[in-house]
Motif scaffolding. Sequence first.
Motif, short mmCIF file in Angstrom:
data_model
loop_
_atom_site.label_atom_id
_atom_site.label_comp_id
_atom_site.label_asym_id
_atom_site.label_seq_id
_atom_site.Cartn_x
_atom_site.Cartn_y
_atom_site.Cartn_z
N ALA A 105 6.49 4.16 3.66
CA ALA A 105 5.82 3.10 2.92
C ALA A 105 4.39 3.54 2.61
CB ALA A 105 5.82 1.81 3.73
N PRO A 106 3.98 3.49 1.33
CA PRO A 106 2.64 3.95 0.96
C PRO A 106 1.55 2.98 1.42
CG PRO A 106 3.78 3.08 -0.96
CD PRO A 106 4.76 3.05 0.17
N PRO A 107 0.30 3.47 1.55
CA PRO A 107 -0.80 2.59 1.98
C PRO A 107 -1.03 1.48 0.98
CG PRO A 107 -1.64 4.71 1.18
CD PRO A 107 -0.16 4.83 1.25
N GLN A 108 -1.36 0.33 1.49
CA GLN A 108 -1.66 -0.80 0.61
C GLN A 108 -3.09 -0.71 0.14
OE1 GLN A 108 -0.19 -4.53 1.29
NE2 GLN A 108 1.69 -3.86 2.23
N HIS A 109 -3.50 -1.67 -0.62
CA HIS A 109 -4.85 -1.63 -1.18
C HIS A 109 -5.91 -1.72 -0.09
CE1 HIS A 109 -8.33 -2.95 -3.64
NE2 HIS A 109 -7.83 -2.00 -4.41
N ILE A 110 -7.09 -1.26 -0.44
CA ILE A 110 -8.25 -1.20 0.47
C ILE A 110 -8.48 -2.50 1.24
CG2 ILE A 110 -9.80 -1.85 -1.45
CD1 ILE A 110 -11.91 -0.01 -0.14
N GLU A 123 0.21 -7.33 6.56
CA GLU A 123 1.28 -8.17 6.02
C GLU A 123 1.99 -7.48 4.86
OE1 GLU A 123 2.19 -11.06 7.29
OE2 GLU A 123 0.60 -11.10 8.78
N ASN A 124 3.20 -7.88 4.62
CA ASN A 124 3.91 -7.49 3.40
C ASN A 124 4.09 -5.98 3.21
OD1 ASN A 124 4.24 -10.16 2.53
ND2 ASN A 124 2.13 -10.16 1.79
N ILE A 125 4.30 -5.29 4.30
CA ILE A 125 4.62 -3.86 4.17
C ILE A 125 6.08 -3.78 3.75
CG2 ILE A 125 4.70 -1.62 5.32
CD1 ILE A 125 1.89 -2.83 5.26
N GLU A 126 6.31 -3.09 2.64
CA GLU A 126 7.66 -3.09 2.07
C GLU A 126 8.53 -1.98 2.67
OE1 GLU A 126 7.88 -3.50 -2.34
OE2 GLU A 126 9.40 -1.94 -2.14
N CYS A 127 9.73 -2.36 3.10
CA CYS A 127 10.70 -1.39 3.62
C CYS A 127 11.07 -0.42 2.50
CB CYS A 127 11.94 -2.11 4.13
SG CYS A 127 13.31 -1.00 4.49
N PRO A 128 10.87 0.88 2.72
CA PRO A 128 11.18 1.82 1.64
C PRO A 128 12.68 1.95 1.36
CG PRO A 128 10.41 3.01 3.59
CD PRO A 128 10.33 1.55 3.92
N LEU A 129 13.51 1.42 2.26
CA LEU A 129 14.96 1.54 2.06
C LEU A 129 15.52 0.35 1.27
CD1 LEU A 129 17.25 3.53 2.99
CD2 LEU A 129 17.79 1.82 4.74
N ASP A 160 8.17 4.87 8.69
CA ASP A 160 6.74 5.18 8.80
C ASP A 160 5.99 4.43 7.70
OD1 ASP A 160 6.47 6.87 10.97
OD2 ASP A 160 6.96 8.67 9.81
N TYR A 161 4.81 3.97 8.05
CA TYR A 161 3.91 3.37 7.06
C TYR A 161 2.63 4.20 7.06
CZ TYR A 161 0.26 0.20 5.35
OH TYR A 161 -0.81 -0.34 4.68
N PHE A 162 2.26 4.66 5.88
CA PHE A 162 1.02 5.43 5.77
C PHE A 162 -0.14 4.46 5.84
CE2 PHE A 162 -0.21 9.79 4.31
CZ PHE A 162 -1.57 9.62 4.44
N LYS A 163 -0.80 4.39 7.02
CA LYS A 163 -1.74 3.28 7.21
C LYS A 163 -3.04 3.45 6.45
CE LYS A 163 -3.10 4.97 11.80
NZ LYS A 163 -2.60 4.96 13.17
N CYS A 164 -3.62 2.31 6.10
CA CYS A 164 -4.85 2.31 5.34
C CYS A 164 -5.98 2.84 6.18
CB CYS A 164 -5.19 0.89 4.87
SG CYS A 164 -4.12 0.39 3.57
#
Lengths: 165, 249
Positions: A105-110, A123-129, A160-164
């Motif tokens: 999952a790519p990093p969300q906005h700043i 919040e709202n981290i999107e499942c890549p699958l 994995d989530y690429f954290k901000c």
Amino acid sequence: MSDVIKEHIYKILEQVSDPEIPVLTILDMGIVRDVIRDDQNNIEIIITPTYSGCPAMDAIAFDIKMKLIENGYTHVKVTYTLQPAWTTDWMSEEGKDKLKAYGIAPPQHISSRINKILFAQEENIECPLCHSTNTKLLSEFGSTACKALYQCNDCKEPFDYFKCH
Amino acid sequence: MNKLSNYQINYILSLADSTLILGQRNGEWCAHGPILEQDIAITNITLDLIGQARNFYQYAATLINEVEHKNETEDSLAYLRNERDFKNLLISELPNGDWAQTILRQFFFSSFMLLVFEELEKANDEQMAAIATKSIKEINYHVKWSSEWVIRLGDGTEESHNRMKNAIEALWMYTGEFFIPADYEMIDVASLKEKWLEKIKAVFEEATLSVPENTFMQTGGKNGIHTEHLGYILAEMQSLQRTYPGAEW
């Protein structure tokens, strides 16, 4: 520096990938800060680490040198800078799409940078699958320094989530 | 060498030593963590600490070489200095103890270092400010993670609560040193005490734990006077470089 040579060098740098996330180039990651050439044809590539302890930095510097040498640029120096500090906001949109396709999952906005409230999660981290946003944080620390570990509550996939940053 | 640059170098080395030694200690948890996710968490934090240490050692080496015309590197500073030259905080060299003690040490240390880095970010030393800005991003995660664990264990079962209490008893006496300035210290550490204590108390309250009162405080680390534990860490950490000087991989 003439734009033609600079463009050529950037084209070559597109072939250097992050050894820990091979779908991303170092340009997608935003870690190349500048390319400088002096009048003796010495090339200096300035890069910045994602994290202080990122073990990929030495490998990346080596790969940059090798790729440039292969393409005829023999006097190459790679230098590190810490200022300004790297942020996930520098990651290209293309890079974020590649991450997603790769299952991270790519990093969300700043604005969603670390939530300091204890036990709070982004919040709202999107499942890549399955693309559900009904997901939960398993650990702020994942398989590399730049990632957190999440799980999808719907399809149950851990990811994995690429954290901000 | 003038006094000011000597102070500056010693101060940078003290920060480098504290982060390196705690990193080395935490690294002992690798593959021994209570569960996989937390094993990964503590070793991620270790990686950040060693990365911060490298930034400090590299900067210290540059300054030493400029001022003293020597040929120091980050490696020579980490691997070839003796015990009495190390200026790390005593708390960083203590054995890991159980998970509660490791967590509590991280919580005390990271909460303190966050305040230190916030001061350094404002300093007029550009490189120190750059290292600080970078480190703050990382340390925010360390503070959050360790705070949550202090609460989880303190307000958990009778067993975990007691372990947390034992950890406080074991470690509290090593926190006084944070706020007693060494002659080379470039920021006013004494002024950070209140803010640090506020953070500790807020988390302790939620964790149903309390701060000990009127305890003897051990000092010495900042001036090279260490517990018996540092020598053993250095022996392990430095043996390769001392046996095979200049070895790389």
